[in-house]
Design an enzyme around this catalytic site. Sequence first.
Site, PDB file in Angstrom:
ATOM      1  N   GLU A 284       0.285  11.719  33.651  1.00 47.13           N
ATOM      2  CA  GLU A 284       0.045  12.677  34.728  1.00 47.13           C
ATOM      3  C   GLU A 284       0.703  12.211  36.034  1.00 47.13           C
ATOM      4  O   GLU A 284       1.087  13.026  36.879  1.00 47.13           O
ATOM      5  CB  GLU A 284      -1.469  12.842  34.925  1.00 47.13           C
ATOM      6  CG  GLU A 284      -1.894  14.212  35.389  1.00 47.13           C
ATOM      7  CD  GLU A 284      -3.411  14.414  35.282  1.00 47.13           C
ATOM      8  OE1 GLU A 284      -4.156  13.669  35.953  1.00 47.13           O
ATOM      9  OE2 GLU A 284      -3.840  15.310  34.542  1.00 47.13           O
ATOM     10  N   HIS A 305       0.276   0.795   9.419  1.00 47.87           N
ATOM     11  CA  HIS A 305       0.346   1.459   8.119  1.00 47.87           C
ATOM     12  C   HIS A 305       0.371   2.982   8.260  1.00 47.87           C
ATOM     13  O   HIS A 305       0.078   3.710   7.320  1.00 47.87           O
ATOM     14  CB  HIS A 305      -0.813   1.001   7.236  1.00 47.87           C
ATOM     15  CG  HIS A 305      -0.691  -0.432   6.833  1.00 47.87           C
ATOM     16  ND1 HIS A 305      -0.405  -0.828   5.560  1.00 47.87           N
ATOM     17  CD2 HIS A 305      -0.757  -1.572   7.573  1.00 47.87           C
ATOM     18  CE1 HIS A 305      -0.322  -2.154   5.518  1.00 47.87           C
ATOM     19  NE2 HIS A 305      -0.541  -2.630   6.720  1.00 47.87           N
ATOM     20  N   LYS A 419      -4.116  27.201  33.299  1.00 52.31           N
ATOM     21  CA  LYS A 419      -5.317  27.805  33.882  1.00 52.31           C
ATOM     22  C   LYS A 419      -5.018  29.189  34.424  1.00 52.31           C
ATOM     23  O   LYS A 419      -5.794  30.129  34.238  1.00 52.31           O
ATOM     24  CB  LYS A 419      -5.847  26.931  35.026  1.00 52.31           C
ATOM     25  CG  LYS A 419      -6.309  25.551  34.613  1.00 52.31           C
ATOM     26  CD  LYS A 419      -6.912  24.857  35.837  1.00 52.31           C
ATOM     27  CE  LYS A 419      -7.052  23.363  35.660  1.00 52.31           C
ATOM     28  NZ  LYS A 419      -7.521  22.706  36.890  1.00 52.31           N
TER      29      LYS A 419
END
Lengths: 444, 444
Positions: A284, A305, A419
């Site tokens: 961010e 793995h 948003k």
Amino acid sequence: MLQFDVTHALPFLPKNWLSSRLDGLTDARNLLERGNGLGGEFTGWVNLPAQFDQREMQRLLHTARIIQSQSEVLVVIGIGGSYLGARAMLELLTSPNYNLLCKKTPQIFFTGNTLSPDAMTELLDYVREKDFSVNVVSKSGNTTEPSVAFLLFRQLLEEKYGREGARDRIFATTDRKEGSLRALANQEGYATFSIPRSIGGRYSALTAAGLLPLAVAGLDIREMLSGAAEAMTALRQPGQDNPAWQYAAARNALYAQGKNIELLACYEPHLRSFGEWWKQLFGESEGKDGQGVFPASVEFTTDLHSMGQYIQEGTRDLFETVVRFTYPLSSCLLDPEPGDGSGLDYLRGKDLRYVNEQARRGTVLAHVAGGVPNLLLTAGERTPFWAGQLVYFFEYACGLSGYLSGLNPFNQPGVEAYKTNMFALLGKPGHEGQRQALADQGLL
Amino acid sequence: MLQFDVTHALPFLPKNWLSSRLDGLTDARNLLERGNGLGGEFTGWVNLPAQFDQREMQRLLHTARIIQSQSEVLVVIGIGGSYLGARAMLELLTSPNYNLLCKKTPQIFFTGNTLSPDAMTELLDYVREKDFSVNVVSKSGNTTEPSVAFLLFRQLLEEKYGREGARDRIFATTDRKEGSLRALANQEGYATFSIPRSIGGRYSALTAAGLLPLAVAGLDIREMLSGAAEAMTALRQPGQDNPAWQYAAARNALYAQGKNIELLACYEPHLRSFGEWWKQLFGESEGKDGQGVFPASVEFTTDLHSMGQYIQEGTRDLFETVVRFTYPLSSCLLDPEPGDGSGLDYLRGKDLRYVNEQARRGTVLAHVAGGVPNLLLTAGERTPFWAGQLVYFFEYACGLSGYLSGLNPFNQPGVEAYKTNMFALLGKPGHEGQRQALADQGLL
């Protein structure tokens, strides 16, 4: 103090990787000190460990005891920086299985970070028959996800305990004066703690946002601040021996050479959520203007793995940063009997801590040979003191790194985009224009 | 059948993204069908859902009931593909909080995937006072991490129940004939299930490796295989409408345009471990020869408040693949009261499933506008049937994708590198040469 080791990245770095960046780092350091760089109004975290209000600390500890005494479960409501620091520290310092193992302290669930009806219903059902309290963490009080969760858990509290009883079980961590959650808390008389206005979400792990849940879990939050204070004192000293300067310079130099992906790696499952906190901090802060190192995290040897093949031989644009503790808390001696079929005779008398450390050393050699530069950060023990150091180290290095890249490490303009569309689709008042635009495109 | 939607990636794709790859996909499909491509000896999973041995199925269900009746805890020991499929399906179909919520079925812990003494000690202490059974999953029996865990948990079982009693609590999933675990199981008389030699670890979710723990959790593993069988029938039909062909072609075309990182995204916390399974599947299959899409995973809307900034505005080398369920299992109605301070009046009467779906739609619009192509895979419900479809879809698409890239999607040569160094450092017999080489470099 934390040790930073760049040895296993040097083969990939130009000789002047650090010297050529000392001026930039000096400038970055001064911007952090003076709070006069881009986003300088959000540098309140720099001096926080030395300035933590001792009355606030006493109230945190006192409130934690109240929550402990009245609750089987603490529901922490917050998203992004409002929960990632607390969850990372909780799992690091207790266990990813804390909720199964805690005996003397309440279980702690993090919600308000999803809109999944299945997840929400599951937790509502779980706490319905339990005594629980709520810590709602939101600087503004306006974010949709925590608002929705707070609505639902507050309604449940009021059903169970009545409106008066519910008030005694709601603890709000928010802005000191402004925002809708502050207004509601004042109106209802909730106990409150504040997130300083000068500290953004992803830098708030050492504020009440992070510390109250940890105190409820019985962790020594004063020790955590002591560790952070030690790191603060060391890291604010300018110079090329400064581990935060080295980390910021090394990753900046690696990025300049096309290493686009940084893997935060560890050898303890306890650090998995720490990786999520770190991903927000760096992603961010630096992922803007079409640039930035992509942050990912892995847990070894587990993920050797699964992601190990890619790391060893995939696209060569990776570097890794290992967080290591010198001393694990437990000892686990291996004692295979001859002929037991385990194939582990060669490990007889060895402690698992030794095996794990050789796995780390072997992995460094393999990855460096495969073209993956390796940075190493070593802490002493998995304790609150060292956890505080780790948090401050990464916060400080992130601030330096952002300024070294010439960007604002403290804003997050891109978070609004989803948003805006979501609000328009949901018909939230104030978003009529965008809703009309979506309608015109046939998207409603 | 699963629906695949490429609409929101089309603006980033050349017109011939699919047509130019039809020949390659036809070849890839034929290599999978005939098992005569690179690594063709490991294509036993292609036809598995139709060929699953019904006696083995009956034994799995019978054994699951035995484990349920004698155990408060099942300890599953395995690393990589030996646990990721089972854990992914368990969390997807029950909850990430399964161990807190299970009432009629045993708790299930996954270990043998770490060398952390703290994690190992924690689980040993936890099961010491409980009735438990062990499912050890290892094709060869030679891998260090599961061998170490099996040594420790077997010793604990023998302490608690005696050597005879321990035998009745150990269930080995391994090769039908070969390997050290098979030899030990034969010698000790453990109940065993087999992983077909023609199926590699990351393609083994629908073998006993994945299915036994799920049956113990009470999940309908026959339904899972039915779902996989439906997907198998659909996806083996050649043609441009085939969703696996579309997915393989789209990601191949996006990679060709510099989209180096694929984010598997979801809107349900239940899918978080599914992301880990998927990361192994694609990362290990394609991350070789200095190439391959880097696989990462995110959970929305949670991570829109941590990784969202980077995805929206960071380096533009990302694309995302969303896995979505049309119907969540729960309903969660929002009923804010006027003046309750929640700020959610506009959501009154809405169900959270509606809000979550608008968040997804809003996010697609935002990310596409920000330069992130979006692929969408839609399943019906979060049930075993659809989970089986998802597993088979990704396995099949991964096989296609690997062959389309001209590589062997079934080997993992790079996984040995860290082991070789680790064994040399640990002094394992047979690694004296490498140990001497490390000694010569001063690395012991």
